[in-house]
Design a protein around this motif. Structure first.
Motif, PDB file in Angstrom:
ATOM      1  N   MET A 273       8.785   2.758   8.756  1.00  0.00           N
ATOM      2  CA  MET A 273       7.891   2.684   9.899  1.00  0.00           C
ATOM      3  C   MET A 273       7.432   4.067  10.338  1.00  0.00           C
ATOM      4  O   MET A 273       6.342   4.209  10.902  1.00  0.00           O
ATOM      5  N   VAL A 274       8.239   5.095  10.086  1.00  0.00           N
ATOM      6  CA  VAL A 274       7.828   6.462  10.394  1.00  0.00           C
ATOM      7  C   VAL A 274       6.541   6.805   9.650  1.00  0.00           C
ATOM      8  O   VAL A 274       5.657   7.476  10.182  1.00  0.00           O
ATOM      9  N   GLY A 275       6.427   6.315   8.419  1.00  0.00           N
ATOM     10  CA  GLY A 275       5.264   6.651   7.610  1.00  0.00           C
ATOM     11  C   GLY A 275       4.002   5.908   7.993  1.00  0.00           C
ATOM     12  O   GLY A 275       2.900   6.367   7.685  1.00  0.00           O
ATOM     13  N   CYS A 276       4.141   4.753   8.657  1.00  0.00           N
ATOM     14  CA  CYS A 276       2.951   3.951   8.958  1.00  0.00           C
ATOM     15  C   CYS A 276       2.675   3.822  10.454  1.00  0.00           C
ATOM     16  O   CYS A 276       1.811   3.041  10.856  1.00  0.00           O
ATOM     17  N   LYS A 277       3.353   4.591  11.277  1.00  0.00           N
ATOM     18  CA  LYS A 277       3.171   4.447  12.722  1.00  0.00           C
ATOM     19  C   LYS A 277       1.790   4.884  13.187  1.00  0.00           C
ATOM     20  O   LYS A 277       1.374   4.572  14.304  1.00  0.00           O
ATOM     21  N   GLY A 278       1.058   5.586  12.312  1.00  0.00           N
ATOM     22  CA  GLY A 278      -0.289   5.986  12.670  1.00  0.00           C
ATOM     23  C   GLY A 278      -1.323   4.897  12.449  1.00  0.00           C
ATOM     24  O   GLY A 278      -2.500   5.067  12.802  1.00  0.00           O
ATOM     25  N   ALA A 279      -0.923   3.768  11.874  1.00  0.00           N
ATOM     26  CA  ALA A 279      -1.859   2.675  11.606  1.00  0.00           C
ATOM     27  C   ALA A 279      -2.359   2.058  12.911  1.00  0.00           C
ATOM     28  O   ALA A 279      -1.584   1.837  13.843  1.00  0.00           O
ATOM     29  N   GLU A 280      -3.664   1.764  12.967  1.00  0.00           N
ATOM     30  CA  GLU A 280      -4.215   1.154  14.173  1.00  0.00           C
ATOM     31  C   GLU A 280      -3.750  -0.289  14.328  1.00  0.00           C
ATOM     32  O   GLU A 280      -3.528  -0.762  15.444  1.00  0.00           O
ATOM     33  N   ASN A 281      -3.643  -0.998  13.215  1.00  0.00           N
ATOM     34  CA  ASN A 281      -3.186  -2.393  13.232  1.00  0.00           C
ATOM     35  C   ASN A 281      -2.268  -2.633  12.044  1.00  0.00           C
ATOM     36  O   ASN A 281      -2.471  -2.077  10.966  1.00  0.00           O
ATOM     37  N   VAL A 282      -1.255  -3.467  12.256  1.00  0.00           N
ATOM     38  CA  VAL A 282      -0.322  -3.825  11.182  1.00  0.00           C
ATOM     39  C   VAL A 282      -0.306  -5.339  11.034  1.00  0.00           C
ATOM     40  O   VAL A 282      -0.036  -6.065  11.992  1.00  0.00           O
ATOM     41  N   LEU A 283      -0.623  -5.799   9.811  1.00  0.00           N
ATOM     42  CA  LEU A 283      -0.562  -7.228   9.480  1.00  0.00           C
ATOM     43  C   LEU A 283       0.533  -7.410   8.441  1.00  0.00           C
ATOM     44  O   LEU A 283       0.379  -7.036   7.286  1.00  0.00           O
ATOM     45  N   ALA A 284       1.673  -7.931   8.856  1.00  0.00           N
ATOM     46  CA  ALA A 284       2.821  -8.058   7.966  1.00  0.00           C
ATOM     47  C   ALA A 284       2.865  -9.435   7.319  1.00  0.00           C
ATOM     48  O   ALA A 284       2.605 -10.457   7.976  1.00  0.00           O
ATOM     49  N   VAL A 285       3.203  -9.446   6.027  1.00  0.00           N
ATOM     50  CA  VAL A 285       3.379 -10.684   5.282  1.00  0.00           C
ATOM     51  C   VAL A 285       4.819 -10.708   4.782  1.00  0.00           C
ATOM     52  O   VAL A 285       5.227  -9.838   4.001  1.00  0.00           O
ATOM     53  N   ASN A 286       5.588 -11.703   5.227  1.00  0.00           N
ATOM     54  CA  ASN A 286       7.000 -11.734   4.873  1.00  0.00           C
ATOM     55  C   ASN A 286       7.533 -13.154   5.012  1.00  0.00           C
ATOM     56  O   ASN A 286       7.102 -13.895   5.910  1.00  0.00           O
ATOM     57  N   THR A 287       8.459 -13.508   4.167  1.00  0.00           N
ATOM     58  CA  THR A 287       9.045 -14.852   4.256  1.00  0.00           C
ATOM     59  C   THR A 287      10.119 -14.935   5.331  1.00  0.00           C
ATOM     60  O   THR A 287      10.503 -16.037   5.736  1.00  0.00           O
ATOM     61  N   ASP A 288      10.595 -13.794   5.795  1.00  0.00           N
ATOM     62  CA  ASP A 288      11.684 -13.753   6.779  1.00  0.00           C
ATOM     63  C   ASP A 288      11.123 -13.497   8.177  1.00  0.00           C
ATOM     64  O   ASP A 288      10.682 -12.392   8.483  1.00  0.00           O
ATOM     65  N   PRO A 289      11.151 -14.496   9.049  1.00  0.00           N
ATOM     66  CA  PRO A 289      10.606 -14.300  10.400  1.00  0.00           C
ATOM     67  C   PRO A 289      11.428 -13.328  11.239  1.00  0.00           C
ATOM     68  O   PRO A 289      10.960 -12.848  12.276  1.00  0.00           O
TER      69      PRO A 289
END
Length: 322
Positions: A273-289
């Protein structure tokens, strides 16, 4: 006077240096001082127009035969000598590998502290700074109080903004270097054989982790259909040998700031998350809620990425976007 170190490619100033220059301009205004720039390389004078637009009055273009290639100790000595010659009270550098290394050497030579990953400065009797620690998971407030205050700016945390100034004057600066200053220097640059948009510049990043089971085909296909998109990965995928280190996003990989980041099958460890904290929006795809990245995402799809991504690509095609 406040001195900003800028990095450039053939005279084009890089984005993180513009962020550093923006903060340096604020520091100069708070200290009621002029702002100057120091730049290295044979095309350093080419930055004059761009840095002038950001408020710099002078470009100190380093002129020395030994500095055609990057040499951290030599860079540091040149920065120190330029600061002494111009009466500098603060040196601001971009939070890049070179910026941090140069100022670390300068701090050691001057026997002063250096503040890294700074995101705000209040100038008074001392420099009241706010900076990131532990990869951005902790914010620290501290004071800098030295004859020359040294700080690097956290990447992707300050919005670069021009001030509409005239092109800066160019002044050649010839440092007095010692033989040992070039004992460590860049001798060769090996270009990546990965085609496409660099991760740090991508508008969209689609990445995968352990949940891909090593199959990045849908991720590559989707990224290939989106303009200005790039493929990334978690450290787990790199450790498994599924992706090259160039694709890694995280504390020990790339720092990204896309308009949208789509992590697929990635758990969301703090280091990632340190590497992507600059993203304006995060759309996560994962089988684990319950995955950590689901809790940190702006949007989430709880499903198998190998089913979701083809559906997304099909929808893009139906709308004429792929």
């Amino acid at each position: 006077m406040v001195l900003a170190l800028v990095e450039h490619d053939g005279g084009a100033v890089d984005d993180i240096s513009l962020e550093a220059l923006t903060l340096a301009r604020d520091v100069a205004a708070g200290a009621d001082e002029a702002l100057e720039v120091i730049a290295f390389g044979p095309e350093a004078e080419g930055v004059a127009e761009e840095v002038g637009a950001y408020g710099a009055d002078v470009v100190n273009a380093v002129d020395h035969d030994a500095l055609d290639a990057y040499a951290p100790e030599a860079y540091a000595r040149a920065v120190i000598q330029c600061a002494e010659a111009t009466g500098t009270e603060a040196i601001v550098a971009p939070g890049t590998d070179r910026g941090a290394e140069t100022l670390a050497h300068a701090a050691a030579k001057l026997d002063v502290s250096m503040a890294a990953e700074v995101i705000d400065v209040e100038v008074g009797d001392t420099y009241e700074i706010t900076r990131q620690r532990w990869g951005g998971t902790l914010t620290e407030h501290a004071e800098l109080d030295a004859e020359t205050n040294l700080l690097t700016v956290a990447a992707n945390e300050i919005s670069a903004s021009a001030a509409g100034g005239e092109p800066a004057d160019v002044s050649a600066f010839a440092p007095d270097l010692e033989d040992d200053d070039t004992r460590v220097q860049l001798t060769e640059v090996e270009e990546s054989d990965v085609e496409g948009v660099p991760l740090a510049e991508a508008r969209v990043v689609v990445s995968g982790g352990r949940g891909t089971d090593g199959d990045f085909s849908e991720i590559e296909s989707l990224a290939g259909d989106i303009p200005n998109a790039a493929v990334g990965s978690s450290r787990a995928a790199v450790n498994e040998g599924w992706r090259p280190h160039d694709d890694q996003i995280g504390q020990t990989g790339n720092k990204i700031a896309p308009e949208i980041y789509i992590p697929c099958g990635i758990s969301g460890a703090v280091q990632h998350m340190v590497g992507c904290k600059g993203a304006e929006n995060v759309l996560a795809v994962n089988t684990d809620p319950e995955a950590a990245i689901i809790q940190k995402a702006d949007y989430a799809v709880i499903a198998d990425l190998h089913e979701v991504l083809p559906a997304v690509e099909e929808e893009l095609e139906s709308r004429g976007h792929a």
